[in-house]
Design an enzyme around this catalytic site. Structure first.
Site, PDB file in Angstrom:
ATOM      1  N   HIS A   1       0.851  -1.193   0.000  1.00 41.00           N
ATOM      2  CA  HIS A   1       0.000   0.000   0.000  1.00 41.00           C
ATOM      3  C   HIS A   1       0.888   1.244   0.000  1.00 41.00           C
ATOM      4  O   HIS A   1       1.781   1.386   0.843  1.00 41.00           O
ATOM      5  CB  HIS A   1      -0.932   0.016   1.215  1.00 41.00           C
ATOM      6  CG  HIS A   1      -2.053   0.986   1.062  1.00 41.00           C
ATOM      7  ND1 HIS A   1      -3.266   0.644   0.502  1.00 41.00           N
ATOM      8  CD2 HIS A   1      -2.101   2.300   1.324  1.00 41.00           C
ATOM      9  CE1 HIS A   1      -4.045   1.725   0.470  1.00 41.00           C
ATOM     10  NE2 HIS A   1      -3.357   2.737   0.957  1.00 41.00           N
ATOM     11  N   ALA A   2       0.639   2.165  -0.934  1.00 37.02           N
ATOM     12  CA  ALA A   2       1.535   3.312  -1.137  1.00 37.02           C
ATOM     13  C   ALA A   2       1.618   4.190   0.105  1.00 37.02           C
ATOM     14  O   ALA A   2       0.638   4.349   0.837  1.00 37.02           O
ATOM     15  CB  ALA A   2       1.049   4.143  -2.318  1.00 37.02           C
TER      16      ALA A   2
ATOM     17  N   HIS B   1      -0.546  11.819  -5.822  1.00 34.16           N
ATOM     18  CA  HIS B   1      -1.035  11.847  -4.440  1.00 34.16           C
ATOM     19  C   HIS B   1       0.139  11.726  -3.467  1.00 34.16           C
ATOM     20  O   HIS B   1       0.291  12.530  -2.544  1.00 34.16           O
ATOM     21  CB  HIS B   1      -2.027  10.706  -4.214  1.00 34.16           C
ATOM     22  CG  HIS B   1      -2.506  10.619  -2.813  1.00 34.16           C
ATOM     23  ND1 HIS B   1      -3.629  11.279  -2.355  1.00 34.16           N
ATOM     24  CD2 HIS B   1      -1.986   9.981  -1.727  1.00 34.16           C
ATOM     25  CE1 HIS B   1      -3.774  11.045  -1.065  1.00 34.16           C
ATOM     26  NE2 HIS B   1      -2.803  10.252  -0.659  1.00 34.16           N
ATOM     27  N   GLU B   2       1.006  10.746  -3.725  1.00 39.28           N
ATOM     28  CA  GLU B   2       2.151  10.528  -2.812  1.00 39.28           C
ATOM     29  C   GLU B   2       3.159  11.665  -2.914  1.00 39.28           C
ATOM     30  O   GLU B   2       3.693  12.122  -1.912  1.00 39.28           O
ATOM     31  CB  GLU B   2       2.832   9.200  -3.151  1.00 39.28           C
ATOM     32  CG  GLU B   2       1.948   7.976  -3.000  1.00 39.28           C
ATOM     33  CD  GLU B   2       1.292   7.866  -1.633  1.00 39.28           C
ATOM     34  OE1 GLU B   2       0.141   7.388  -1.583  1.00 39.28           O
ATOM     35  OE2 GLU B   2       1.888   8.282  -0.639  1.00 39.28           O
TER      36      GLU B   2
ATOM     37  N   HIS C   1       2.348  14.510  -0.716  1.00 36.99           N
ATOM     38  CA  HIS C   1       2.832  14.381   0.667  1.00 36.99           C
ATOM     39  C   HIS C   1       4.291  14.826   0.751  1.00 36.99           C
ATOM     40  O   HIS C   1       4.666  15.575   1.664  1.00 36.99           O
ATOM     41  CB  HIS C   1       2.733  12.921   1.119  1.00 36.99           C
ATOM     42  CG  HIS C   1       1.339  12.440   1.402  1.00 36.99           C
ATOM     43  ND1 HIS C   1       0.443  13.086   2.208  1.00 36.99           N
ATOM     44  CD2 HIS C   1       0.696  11.314   0.983  1.00 36.99           C
ATOM     45  CE1 HIS C   1      -0.683  12.404   2.285  1.00 36.99           C
ATOM     46  NE2 HIS C   1      -0.555  11.327   1.547  1.00 36.99           N
TER      47      HIS C   1
ATOM     48  N   GLU D   1      -3.648  15.061   2.637  1.00 40.47           N
ATOM     49  CA  GLU D   1      -4.152  14.147   1.603  1.00 40.47           C
ATOM     50  C   GLU D   1      -4.581  14.897   0.343  1.00 40.47           C
ATOM     51  O   GLU D   1      -4.754  14.289  -0.710  1.00 40.47           O
ATOM     52  CB  GLU D   1      -5.341  13.345   2.150  1.00 40.47           C
ATOM     53  CG  GLU D   1      -5.025  12.474   3.348  1.00 40.47           C
ATOM     54  CD  GLU D   1      -3.843  11.543   3.117  1.00 40.47           C
ATOM     55  OE1 GLU D   1      -3.141  11.218   4.080  1.00 40.47           O
ATOM     56  OE2 GLU D   1      -3.623  11.152   1.959  1.00 40.47           O
TER      57      GLU D   1
ATOM     58  N   HIS E   1      -6.462   0.476   5.797  1.00 39.25           N
ATOM     59  CA  HIS E   1      -6.342   1.480   6.851  1.00 39.25           C
ATOM     60  C   HIS E   1      -6.809   0.978   8.201  1.00 39.25           C
ATOM     61  O   HIS E   1      -6.449   1.575   9.230  1.00 39.25           O
ATOM     62  CB  HIS E   1      -7.100   2.731   6.435  1.00 39.25           C
ATOM     63  CG  HIS E   1      -6.542   3.363   5.214  1.00 39.25           C
ATOM     64  ND1 HIS E   1      -6.601   2.757   3.974  1.00 39.25           N
ATOM     65  CD2 HIS E   1      -5.878   4.520   5.011  1.00 39.25           C
ATOM     66  CE1 HIS E   1      -6.003   3.528   3.085  1.00 39.25           C
ATOM     67  NE2 HIS E   1      -5.550   4.592   3.683  1.00 39.25           N
TER      68      HIS E   1
ATOM     69  N   TYR F   1      -9.542  11.522   4.181  1.00 36.59           N
ATOM     70  CA  TYR F   1      -9.762  11.463   2.737  1.00 36.59           C
ATOM     71  C   TYR F   1     -11.093  12.102   2.359  1.00 36.59           C
ATOM     72  O   TYR F   1     -11.211  12.733   1.310  1.00 36.59           O
ATOM     73  CB  TYR F   1      -9.708  10.005   2.263  1.00 36.59           C
ATOM     74  CG  TYR F   1      -8.388   9.336   2.558  1.00 36.59           C
ATOM     75  CD1 TYR F   1      -8.272   8.396   3.584  1.00 36.59           C
ATOM     76  CD2 TYR F   1      -7.250   9.658   1.833  1.00 36.59           C
ATOM     77  CE1 TYR F   1      -7.054   7.794   3.862  1.00 36.59           C
ATOM     78  CE2 TYR F   1      -6.030   9.058   2.113  1.00 36.59           C
ATOM     79  CZ  TYR F   1      -5.937   8.136   3.127  1.00 36.59           C
ATOM     80  OH  TYR F   1      -4.719   7.546   3.418  1.00 36.59           O
TER      81      TYR F   1
END
Ligand SMILES: O=C(CCC(O)(O)[C@H](Cc1ccccc1)NC(=O)c1ccccc1)N[C@@H](Cc1c[nH]c2ccccc12)C(=O)O
Ligand SMILES: [Zn+2]
Length: 589
Positions: free
Chosen positions: A318-319, A348-349, A352, A376, A479, A489
């Site tokens: 999971h990323a 998305h990553e 962060h 997020e 999660h 999210y």
């Protein structure tokens, strides 16, 4: 008083210096475990975690002793010391902390190594096998088998562990003065206990659009799978939406496409025919951030990131994006597959990572999002621009773009299949978890509460009967075993449209919001940067005001973005004679 203030300045400076080293060591041990699942690495991670817990406890108790009343301190020291006083699981004694770490480490390992053996003998893992099957298979029974197999392999084994984990987690939160872990998690939003009421109000504004989309997709699935499997007045079977959790429906866009023969909305074919690999996807994302005047990735990032799934060991696929608290070492861990979905996830990553870089000079207690939803939202905000046909065409991933209403509806529907479909899912995970932490939902009702939320909020029903004494479907969503909060999210999917609208305005965009591509706009980048560099040094309402000029979360930007589609869906559902909603609550496929 000046002397207390100067003491607080010294105390927080010492904390940040010491914390940087302790957090580096515990982050590295966690990284080594997640990129090499083994008993040895689990023990090494837990040993580091015990050390960082001792550090947190030592500074936390010192803060409580020396600064019992922080109200007279300046804002920065007050906010830092109030944060240092919260010990979290460092409140637990060594035996409890070791049990807590074994439980969470074990649940994450179970999830990350679970497999399904198909009738033909194929042994499938989640990433990439089952993810690809759920996305591409259109065989009702094959999908049902994979869905049932995954929920049994990943959820059932951790049902008892999860109950033990909840007890220990609540023990730690109560020691910090919270009613339970749910209240602790909600406190990060600094909304005086109003977070749940606020997200409920936001959902009430968006639910009509979700219900119209649900009715339209249900009609298309009815045309595909027939009346044995789809009831036009009932919830949709959970395994037909292109995703193991029915959380985003983009993978079944081909079943719902309104106008065929228009330029596509999916860059996957072009990415594959142009020989894209993971590195090229990451470089493409970095280039977008740099085009806005934001930072490029560090040398350490390129040296230490895990781009693809290793072949010689088990990893947590999971990323995730990692901060090693030394201002240069930032990493992403991802099992990248070459397709559009992963190009979006990479943005998305990277969002962060960009946030980490922008607030790297803040004191350690402020190295976080203004609220978790903001963290997020960063990458997703840029992905809204990247996803436009205009931008994909600009970077050669889509052939020429038609400027016509039908192509626009195609695009908006494909966006809604990920963004609108997600909203009830984003809301329900923590609705379920908050009720578990508060004790409203005991173990005997874990599955029943989950099914009720799936039905009421998502209009989704399991394809096979659930057994409340053995099934534990929440455990089959990353999660939950990974103990990562989820309401962030839902918040992100609302505020990312506010950020996008504000950056579009700053870039001088004219015309419909959904056509905006702020690529290369330094003005848009500057607006975002002003918010990112604050980290969590100010309440999120201040940061929101910085970027949008208003202090509130609002669904207006999202509603404006989708407004042409909203009207189109209502019209279509009327033409089809479909009533949005699912009144046949007890129907089963
Ligand atoms: O889980 C993720 C992406 C993973 C993450 O980047 O959010 C990751 C999750 C995680 C948290 C804590 C430990 C391990 C993994 N979060 C982070 O890396 C992270 C980074 C900085 C601060 C907080 C979290 N996305 C969600 C839903 C989602 C939101 N936006 C999306 C866009 C495309 C696809 C999915 C999503 C999901 O897959 O259900
Ligand atoms: Zn994330």
């Amino acid at each position: 008083r000046a002397d207390l203030q100067s003491e607080a300045v010294a105390f927080t400076a010492n904390y940040s210096t010491d914390a940087a080293e302790v957090y580096y060591n515990s982050s590295l041990a966690a990284w080594n475990y997640q990129t090499g699942i083994s008993e040895e690495n689990l023990n090494a991670m837990n040993a580091e975690n015990v050390k960082s817990a001792a550090f947190t406890k030592m500074y936390g108790e010192q803060a409580k002793a020396e600064f019992p009343d922080t109200s007279k301190l300046e804002e920065s020291e007050r906010r830092q010391i109030d944060s240092i006083k919260i010990l979290g699981t460092a409140n637990l004694n060594e035996a409890d902390l070791n049990q807590y770490n074994d439980l969470t480490g074990g649940m994450e390992a179970t999830y990350s190594t679970a497999t399904v053996t198909m009738p033909d003998g194929r042994v499938l893992n989640l990433d990439p096998d089952l993810t690809a099957l759920m996305a591409t298979s259109r065989d009702y029974n094959e999908l049902k088998y994979a869905w049932k197999g995954w929920y049994e392999a990943a959820g059932r084994p951790i049902r008892d562990d999860y109950e033990s984990f909840v007890t220990l987690s609540n023990k730690a939160s109560v020691a910090d003065g919270f009613a339970d872990t749910g209240e602790y998690w909600r406190s990060w939003y600094e909304m005086n206990g109003q977070l749940e009421a606020t997200v409920d109000a936001l959902w009430a504004e968006l639910q009509p659009l979700y219900t119209e989309l649900h009715a339209y997709v249900r009609r298309k699935l009815y045309e595909k799978y027939g009346s044995n499997y789809i009831n036009l007045k009932a919830p949709i079977p959970a395994h037909l939406l292109g995703n193991m959790w029915a959380q985003q429906w983009g993978n079944i866009y081909d079943l719902v496409e309104p106008y065929s023969g228009k330029t596509g909305v999916d860059a996957t074919p072009a990415m594959q025919s142009q020989g894209y690999d993971a590195m090229k996807m990451f470089k493409t994302s970095e280039e977008f951030f740099v085009s806005l005047g934001l930072d490029k990735m560090t040398d350490e990032f390129w040296a230490n990131t895990m781009f693809v799934k290793p072949t010689d060991r088990d990893v947590v696929c999971h990323a995730s994006a990692w901060d090693f608290y030394n201002k240069v070492d930032f990493r992403i861990k991802m099992c990248t597959v070459v397709n559009m979905e992963d190009l979006i996830t990479i943005h998305h990553e990277m969002g962060h990572i960009q946030y980490y870089q922008q607030y790297k000079d803040q004191p350690i207690p402020f190295r976080g999002g203004a609220n978790p939803g903001f963290h997020e939202a960063v990458g997703d905000t840029l992905a809204l621009s990247v996803s436009t046909p205009k931008h994909l065409n600009k970077i050669g991933l889509l052939d020429e773009v038609e400027e016509d209403d039908e192509a626009d509806i195609n695009y908006l529907l494909s966006q809604a299949m990920d963004k609108i479909a997600f909203l009830p899912f984003g809301l329900m995970i923590d609705k379920w978890r908050w009720s578990v932490f508060s004790g409203d939902t005991p173990k005997a009702k874990y599955q029943e509460k989950w099914d009720q939320l799936r039905k009421d909020l998502q209009g989704i029903t399991p394809p096979v009967e659930r057994d409340g004494t053995t099934d534990f479907d929440p455990g089959a969503k990353y999660h939950v075993p990974a103990n990562t909060p989820y309401i962030r999210y839902f918040v992100s999917f609302v505020v990312q449209f506010q950020f996008y609208q504000s950056m579009c305005n700053a870039s001088g965009h004219q015309g419909p919001l959904y056509k905006c591509d702020f690529y290369q706009s330094k003005e848009a980048g500057a607006k975002l940067q002003k918010m990112l560099e604050l980290g969590s040094s100010k309440p999120w309402q201040f940061a929101m005001n910085e970027i949008t000029g208003s202090a509130d979360m609002s669904t207006l930007a999202l509603q404006e973005y989708f407004s042409p589609l909203t009207a189109w869906l209502k019209q279509k559902n009327l033409e089809n004679g479909d009533t949005p909603g699912w009144t046949d609550m007890d129907w089963r496929p």
